[in-house]
Design an enzyme around this catalytic site. Structure first.
Site, short mmCIF file in Angstrom:
data_model
loop_
_atom_site.label_atom_id
_atom_site.label_comp_id
_atom_site.label_asym_id
_atom_site.label_seq_id
_atom_site.Cartn_x
_atom_site.Cartn_y
_atom_site.Cartn_z
CG HIS A 156 -36.23 9.39 26.83
ND1 HIS A 156 -37.19 10.16 26.21
CD2 HIS A 156 -35.48 8.86 25.82
CE1 HIS A 156 -37.01 10.11 24.89
NE2 HIS A 156 -35.97 9.34 24.63
N GLY B 175 -32.01 2.05 21.84
CA GLY B 175 -32.27 2.29 23.26
C GLY B 175 -33.72 2.67 23.47
CG HIS C 133 -31.24 9.72 23.62
ND1 HIS C 133 -31.32 10.48 22.48
CD2 HIS C 133 -32.46 9.16 23.79
CE1 HIS C 133 -32.56 10.39 21.99
NE2 HIS C 133 -33.27 9.58 22.77
CD GLU C 134 -32.70 5.61 25.33
OE1 GLU C 134 -33.84 5.94 25.69
OE2 GLU C 134 -32.37 5.57 24.12
CD GLN D 144 -38.06 6.57 24.37
OE1 GLN D 144 -37.12 5.89 24.78
NE2 GLN D 144 -38.17 6.94 23.10
CB CYS E 130 -35.72 10.19 19.94
SG CYS E 130 -36.65 9.70 21.40
CG LEU E 131 -37.15 4.12 19.01
CD1 LEU E 131 -37.23 2.84 19.84
CD2 LEU E 131 -37.23 3.80 17.52
NI NI Z 1 -35.19 8.74 22.77
#
Ligand code: NI
Length: 168
Positions: free
Chosen positions: A137, A46, A133-134, A51, A91-92
């Site tokens: 963000h 995701g 989660h997304e 991000q 998380c990226l």
């Molecule tokens: Ni993330």
């Protein structure tokens, strides 16, 4: 299509609140395509526009095994939720860090698709966790902020070291 640079925690831009998308146009469709390419290349399941330093309410998700089920949510809203689950998340924007977060086990999400058409989707399991989660963000929240202050401090210093190494 283009791969976009991903902001790394504790970059303050990760804490900006995303604004709703007013027009689902070619620019938004291009952003979604670039975000999908960035997510698949990372690789991740995701990615939120926040991000990649675009502060608009858009997320892309693909939790399928063979990466064949891209899902795009524009202006997502959770309209119902039930239960609780705990799972390890990563998380990226916080590479190499995994920890347990509590989430709703089931959610119903309302969003716009790439044609600007509203849809609703019910999700549980990994998809439900990923959506939450997304969406965090988009509110400027990174999953590590659910952890203890001590853990957050450790993660921050680890990220700063990692980041200065890769940019040196
Ligand atoms: Ni993330």
């Amino acid at each position: 299509m283009a791969r976009l640079p991903i902001l790394i925690y504790p970059d303050p831009r990760l804490h900006k609140k995303a604004a709703p998308v007013l027009h689902v146009d070619a620019k938004i469709r291009q952003l979604a395509a670039d975000m999908a390419e960035t997510m698949y290349a990372a690789p991740g399941v995701g990615l939120a526009a926040s991000q990649v330093d675009v502060h608009q309410q858009l997320i892309v998700i693909d939790v399928s095994e063979d990466k064949s089920q891209l899902q795009v949510f524009i202006n997502p809203e959770i309209v119902a939720r039930e239960g609780e689950c705990e799972g390890e998340e990563g998380c990226l924007s916080v590479p190499g860090i995994y920890d347990v977060v509590f989430r709703s086990a089931w959610v119903r999400v309302r969003a716009l698709d790439l044609n600007g058409k509203p849809f609703e989707l019910e999700a549980d399991g990994l998809l439900a966790v990923c959506i939450q989660h997304e969406m965090d963000h988009l509110q400027g929240k990174v999953f590590v902020e659910y952890l203890s202050r001590l853990k957050q401090t450790r993660i921050k210093s680890k990220m700063v070291k990692h980041h200065s190494r890769v940019t040196a």
